[in-house]
Design a protein around this motif. Structure first.
Motif, PDB file in Angstrom:
ATOM      1  N   LEU A  54       5.762  50.317 -19.901  1.00 12.25           N
ATOM      2  CA  LEU A  54       4.953  50.864 -20.508  1.00 12.25           C
ATOM      3  C   LEU A  54       4.112  50.554 -21.651  1.00 12.25           C
ATOM      4  O   LEU A  54       2.889  49.717 -21.920  1.00 12.25           O
ATOM      5  CB  LEU A  54       4.905  52.324 -20.588  1.00 12.25           C
ATOM      6  N   LEU A  55       5.142  50.624 -22.764  1.00 10.17           N
ATOM      7  CA  LEU A  55       5.291  50.155 -24.430  1.00 10.17           C
ATOM      8  C   LEU A  55       4.244  49.103 -24.083  1.00 10.17           C
ATOM      9  O   LEU A  55       3.256  48.305 -25.033  1.00 10.17           O
ATOM     10  CB  LEU A  55       6.267  50.076 -24.577  1.00 10.17           C
ATOM     11  N   LEU A  56       4.911  47.335 -23.998  1.00  8.92           N
ATOM     12  CA  LEU A  56       4.499  46.523 -24.321  1.00  8.92           C
ATOM     13  C   LEU A  56       3.014  46.217 -22.956  1.00  8.92           C
ATOM     14  O   LEU A  56       1.752  45.266 -23.212  1.00  8.92           O
ATOM     15  CB  LEU A  56       5.566  45.428 -23.644  1.00  8.92           C
ATOM     16  N   SER A  57       3.188  46.811 -21.801  1.00  4.82           N
ATOM     17  CA  SER A  57       1.747  46.617 -20.624  1.00  4.82           C
ATOM     18  C   SER A  57       0.421  46.739 -21.622  1.00  4.82           C
ATOM     19  O   SER A  57      -0.305  46.412 -20.634  1.00  4.82           O
ATOM     20  CB  SER A  57       2.061  47.022 -18.965  1.00  4.82           C
ATOM     21  N   ALA A  90      10.062  48.483 -31.701  1.00  4.33           N
ATOM     22  CA  ALA A  90       9.267  48.504 -31.682  1.00  4.33           C
ATOM     23  C   ALA A  90       8.813  50.704 -32.367  1.00  4.33           C
ATOM     24  O   ALA A  90       8.196  50.900 -32.885  1.00  4.33           O
ATOM     25  CB  ALA A  90       8.245  48.056 -30.863  1.00  4.33           C
ATOM     26  N   THR A  91      10.166  51.184 -31.648  1.00  6.08           N
ATOM     27  CA  THR A  91       9.841  52.908 -31.672  1.00  6.08           C
ATOM     28  C   THR A  91      10.893  53.062 -32.968  1.00  6.08           C
ATOM     29  O   THR A  91      11.043  53.801 -33.987  1.00  6.08           O
ATOM     30  CB  THR A  91      10.491  53.304 -31.298  1.00  6.08           C
ATOM     31  N   GLU A  92      11.145  51.664 -33.632  1.00  5.02           N
ATOM     32  CA  GLU A  92      11.610  51.812 -35.398  1.00  5.02           C
ATOM     33  C   GLU A  92      12.877  52.428 -35.284  1.00  5.02           C
ATOM     34  O   GLU A  92      13.433  53.619 -36.235  1.00  5.02           O
ATOM     35  CB  GLU A  92      10.909  52.325 -36.930  1.00  5.02           C
ATOM     36  N   LYS A  93      13.867  52.617 -34.011  1.00  6.84           N
ATOM     37  CA  LYS A  93      15.123  53.194 -33.661  1.00  6.84           C
ATOM     38  C   LYS A  93      15.805  52.111 -34.308  1.00  6.84           C
ATOM     39  O   LYS A  93      17.789  52.721 -34.415  1.00  6.84           O
ATOM     40  CB  LYS A  93      15.197  53.705 -32.229  1.00  6.84           C
ATOM     41  N   LYS A  94      16.197  51.113 -34.319  1.00  5.48           N
ATOM     42  CA  LYS A  94      16.798  49.731 -34.609  1.00  5.48           C
ATOM     43  C   LYS A  94      16.297  49.038 -35.814  1.00  5.48           C
ATOM     44  O   LYS A  94      15.020  49.050 -36.212  1.00  5.48           O
ATOM     45  CB  LYS A  94      16.751  49.371 -32.974  1.00  5.48           C
ATOM     46  N   VAL A  95      17.276  48.175 -36.977  1.00  5.64           N
ATOM     47  CA  VAL A  95      16.789  47.766 -37.395  1.00  5.64           C
ATOM     48  C   VAL A  95      16.315  46.166 -37.248  1.00  5.64           C
ATOM     49  O   VAL A  95      16.976  46.091 -36.641  1.00  5.64           O
ATOM     50  CB  VAL A  95      17.450  47.735 -38.726  1.00  5.64           C
ATOM     51  N   LEU A  96      15.812  45.907 -37.907  1.00  3.00           N
ATOM     52  CA  LEU A  96      15.050  44.466 -37.627  1.00  3.00           C
ATOM     53  C   LEU A  96      15.435  43.682 -37.814  1.00  3.00           C
ATOM     54  O   LEU A  96      16.171  43.806 -38.738  1.00  3.00           O
ATOM     55  CB  LEU A  96      13.427  44.903 -37.836  1.00  3.00           C
ATOM     56  N   MET A 108       1.641  45.186 -34.670  1.00  2.00           N
ATOM     57  CA  MET A 108       1.199  45.635 -34.226  1.00  2.00           C
ATOM     58  C   MET A 108       1.756  46.509 -32.912  1.00  2.00           C
ATOM     59  O   MET A 108       1.353  47.603 -32.670  1.00  2.00           O
ATOM     60  CB  MET A 108       0.098  44.518 -33.163  1.00  2.00           C
ATOM     61  N   LEU A 109       2.667  45.412 -32.740  1.00  2.96           N
ATOM     62  CA  LEU A 109       3.703  46.440 -31.608  1.00  2.96           C
ATOM     63  C   LEU A 109       3.909  47.899 -32.352  1.00  2.96           C
ATOM     64  O   LEU A 109       4.402  49.449 -31.609  1.00  2.96           O
ATOM     65  CB  LEU A 109       4.463  46.128 -31.400  1.00  2.96           C
ATOM     66  N   LYS A 110       4.538  47.678 -33.480  1.00  2.00           N
ATOM     67  CA  LYS A 110       4.926  49.043 -33.534  1.00  2.00           C
ATOM     68  C   LYS A 110       3.776  50.207 -33.668  1.00  2.00           C
ATOM     69  O   LYS A 110       4.061  51.576 -33.629  1.00  2.00           O
ATOM     70  CB  LYS A 110       5.538  49.309 -35.649  1.00  2.00           C
ATOM     71  N   ALA A 111       3.007  49.837 -34.652  1.00  2.00           N
ATOM     72  CA  ALA A 111       2.102  50.946 -34.794  1.00  2.00           C
ATOM     73  C   ALA A 111       1.659  50.982 -33.390  1.00  2.00           C
ATOM     74  O   ALA A 111       0.862  51.993 -33.144  1.00  2.00           O
ATOM     75  CB  ALA A 111       0.515  50.483 -35.215  1.00  2.00           C
ATOM     76  N   HIS A 112       1.545  50.032 -32.415  1.00  2.00           N
ATOM     77  CA  HIS A 112       0.825  50.752 -31.681  1.00  2.00           C
ATOM     78  C   HIS A 112       1.475  51.757 -30.488  1.00  2.00           C
ATOM     79  O   HIS A 112       1.847  52.791 -30.161  1.00  2.00           O
ATOM     80  CB  HIS A 112       0.664  49.573 -30.049  1.00  2.00           C
ATOM     81  N   ALA A 113       3.130  51.715 -30.382  1.00  2.00           N
ATOM     82  CA  ALA A 113       3.724  52.520 -30.254  1.00  2.00           C
ATOM     83  C   ALA A 113       3.892  53.946 -30.934  1.00  2.00           C
ATOM     84  O   ALA A 113       4.404  54.970 -30.000  1.00  2.00           O
ATOM     85  CB  ALA A 113       5.498  52.196 -30.480  1.00  2.00           C
TER      86      ALA A 113
END
Length: 129
Positions: A54-57, A90-96, A108-113
């Motif tokens: 859902l997030l990526l599509s 993307a949902t900032e639940k895990k450190v990059l 951009m994906l993080k902002a979209h999430a």
């Protein structure tokens, strides 16, 4: 199972002791822009984990049409990561990890999430009508 030793049936580059063992990506050295874009739109939707699908599509539907080849290559590399890692980053639940800290596409994906407009998301159609 005719191959009980995982090292026999998987790529020698694969680390079998990590929680998300992935095969190395297929090289696509001469893939043209529109072919890459179409493949990534499809792959963004068909991941296997509904949350990531859902997030990526929805992200792909919104942005991939305007992405440059450089951005598509970066998104393609991101798509090689394990589904849950992408979702948690993307949902900032895990450190990059260090390799993604400066990624504009992942930003951009993080902002979209975050879905600041609280839009009800649904899987986009694969083909435009």
């Amino acid at each position: 199972d005719p191959y009980p030793d995982l090292g026999v049936r998987h790529s020698p580059d694969m680390d079998l002791h990590v929680p998300y063992a992935n095969l190395p990506p297929l090289p696509r050295p001469n893939e043209v822009l529109e072919t890459k874009r179409a493949r990534l739109v499809y792959q963004a939707r068909k991941r296997g984990i509904l949350e990531t699908d859902l997030l990526l599509s929805t992200f792909a539907n919104k942005y991939l049409g305007q992405f440059t080849m450089e951005q598509l290559v970066e998104f393609d590399k991101l798509m090689d990561e394990p589904d849950w890692d992408i979702f948690y980053w993307a949902t900032e639940k895990k450190v990059l990890p260090e390799r993604w800290v400066d990624s504009k596409v992942l930003a951009m994906l993080k902002a979209h999430a975050k879905n600041k407009n609280k839009v009800v998301l649904r899987m986009p159609d694969l083909e435009s009508k």
